[in-house]
Scaffold this motif. Structure first.
Motif, PDB file in Angstrom:
ATOM      1  N   GLN A 122      41.086  33.547  42.761  1.00 13.30           N
ATOM      2  CA  GLN A 122      39.181  34.408  42.731  1.00 13.30           C
ATOM      3  C   GLN A 122      38.932  35.265  41.904  1.00 13.30           C
ATOM      4  O   GLN A 122      38.212  34.930  40.772  1.00 13.30           O
ATOM      5  N   VAL A 123      40.047  36.465  41.684  1.00 17.77           N
ATOM      6  CA  VAL A 123      39.772  37.571  41.093  1.00 17.77           C
ATOM      7  C   VAL A 123      40.112  37.248  39.176  1.00 17.77           C
ATOM      8  O   VAL A 123      39.052  38.005  38.520  1.00 17.77           O
ATOM      9  N   ALA A 143      38.958  46.849  46.528  1.00 19.52           N
ATOM     10  CA  ALA A 143      38.938  47.654  44.686  1.00 19.52           C
ATOM     11  C   ALA A 143      39.319  47.109  43.646  1.00 19.52           C
ATOM     12  O   ALA A 143      38.371  46.424  42.878  1.00 19.52           O
ATOM     13  N   GLN A 144      39.834  45.276  44.024  1.00 18.91           N
ATOM     14  CA  GLN A 144      40.154  44.558  42.797  1.00 18.91           C
ATOM     15  C   GLN A 144      38.329  44.458  42.761  1.00 18.91           C
ATOM     16  O   GLN A 144      38.081  43.818  41.392  1.00 18.91           O
ATOM     17  N   VAL A 145      38.329  43.595  43.680  1.00 19.15           N
ATOM     18  CA  VAL A 145      36.659  42.788  43.714  1.00 19.15           C
ATOM     19  C   VAL A 145      35.712  44.117  42.982  1.00 19.15           C
ATOM     20  O   VAL A 145      34.820  43.927  41.924  1.00 19.15           O
ATOM     21  N   ALA A 146      35.446  45.793  43.757  1.00 17.77           N
ATOM     22  CA  ALA A 146      34.654  46.369  42.334  1.00 17.77           C
ATOM     23  C   ALA A 146      34.608  46.653  41.240  1.00 17.77           C
ATOM     24  O   ALA A 146      33.794  47.025  40.439  1.00 17.77           O
ATOM     25  N   LYS A 170      32.487  35.263  46.608  1.00 14.31           N
ATOM     26  CA  LYS A 170      33.287  34.202  47.718  1.00 14.31           C
ATOM     27  C   LYS A 170      34.492  34.771  48.008  1.00 14.31           C
ATOM     28  O   LYS A 170      35.398  34.617  49.107  1.00 14.31           O
ATOM     29  N   VAL A 171      34.863  36.403  47.749  1.00 15.55           N
ATOM     30  CA  VAL A 171      36.441  37.270  47.612  1.00 15.55           C
ATOM     31  C   VAL A 171      36.652  36.805  49.158  1.00 15.55           C
ATOM     32  O   VAL A 171      35.675  38.268  49.655  1.00 15.55           O
ATOM     33  N   SER A 172      36.809  36.921  50.862  1.00 17.81           N
ATOM     34  CA  SER A 172      36.946  37.267  52.289  1.00 17.81           C
ATOM     35  C   SER A 172      37.667  38.293  52.304  1.00 17.81           C
ATOM     36  O   SER A 172      38.011  38.697  53.437  1.00 17.81           O
ATOM     37  N   LEU A 201      30.434  37.151  39.083  1.00 16.35           N
ATOM     38  CA  LEU A 201      29.388  37.569  40.307  1.00 16.35           C
ATOM     39  C   LEU A 201      29.836  36.723  41.323  1.00 16.35           C
ATOM     40  O   LEU A 201      30.125  37.168  42.691  1.00 16.35           O
ATOM     41  N   ALA A 202      29.072  35.579  40.953  1.00 16.09           N
ATOM     42  CA  ALA A 202      28.999  34.691  42.482  1.00 16.09           C
ATOM     43  C   ALA A 202      30.217  34.487  42.921  1.00 16.09           C
ATOM     44  O   ALA A 202      31.363  34.526  44.301  1.00 16.09           O
ATOM     45  N   THR A 203      31.063  34.105  42.231  1.00 17.87           N
ATOM     46  CA  THR A 203      33.216  33.756  42.097  1.00 17.87           C
ATOM     47  C   THR A 203      33.101  35.233  42.877  1.00 17.87           C
ATOM     48  O   THR A 203      34.137  34.545  44.146  1.00 17.87           O
TER      49      THR A 203
END
Length: 211
Positions: free
Chosen positions: A129-130, A159-162, A151-153, A146-148
């Motif tokens: 997802q990232v 940190a990667q997502v942010a 979904k990251v849980s 941003l929608a993808t």
């Protein structure tokens, strides 16, 4: 809980998962054979299929690593194969997407990751997802990216997502939101933070001071 803040950590996480789960990657596809044909046949079949998928996967990935362009078709054929274990095909799709990115075939790479996410076990979904979000950002599909990420849980990817969220907002000129997400990424990563995060935050502060 340790955060994944670099590509190397993500790759190592995959390797660790594979060592732990690789021996059972085809269990679900052949479990019914145990009752129909007997345990001996099932056991032999499982071993043969696992070895076949494993060997084929190793061969195609090694070839692609040595000469990505020349062996691109081999990766594509392996991903499309109906005889190989789906988990090996997922791993091959991740590798194929990486190769396509080096050739700037971003849409094709994204399509591989979309398929991989649908087929992947939960342990690999966050990684996929990232990477998908990064490709969507490259394609200027900002809302989709941003929608993808939403979904990251897996909290180890906070940190990667942010950081990717910060990149997305920065690409759209939303400097303050970008800085907030970069700071969130920096705080979440702690001592393992990507060095570029501090540079990005400092650069944005300088831009604002001179704005």
């Amino acid at each position: 809980m340790e955060a994944y803040t670099t590509e190397e950590q993500q790759v190592q996480a995959i390797k660790d998962w594979w060592k732990k789960n690789g021996s059972s990657v085809i269990l679900g596809t052949v479990i019914g054979l145990a009752g129909v044909f007997g345990w001996r046949y099932y056991g032999d079949y499982q071993i043969q299929q696992k070895e076949s998928s494993s060997n084929a996967y190793q061969n195609v990935v090694t070839a692609a690593a040595n000469d990505p362009e020349a062996n691109l078709v081999g990766l594509q054929e392996f991903v499309a194969s109906e005889t190989a274990s789906v988990n090996y095909r997922v791993m091959a799709a991740i590798n194929l997407a990486k190769t396509l990115v080096t050739q700037e075939q971003y849409q094709s790479a994204l399509e591989q990751l979309v398929w991989a996410e649908e087929q992947a076990p939960d342990e690999l979904k966050a990684l996929i997802q990232v990477r998908s979000a990064r490709l969507q950002m490259q394609l200027e599909q900002y809302n989709e990216a941003l929608a993808t990420l939403a979904k990251v849980s897996d909290e180890t990817y906070t940190a990667q997502v942010a950081q990717v969220q910060g990149d997305i907002y920065l690409a759209q000129g939303e400097v303050e939101q970008a800085r907030q997400y970069y700071q969130t990424a920096l705080d979440a990563a702690g001592a393992q933070a990507d060095p570029s995060l501090s540079l990005k935050i400092n650069d944005l502060s300088v831009e604002e001071d001179h704005g």
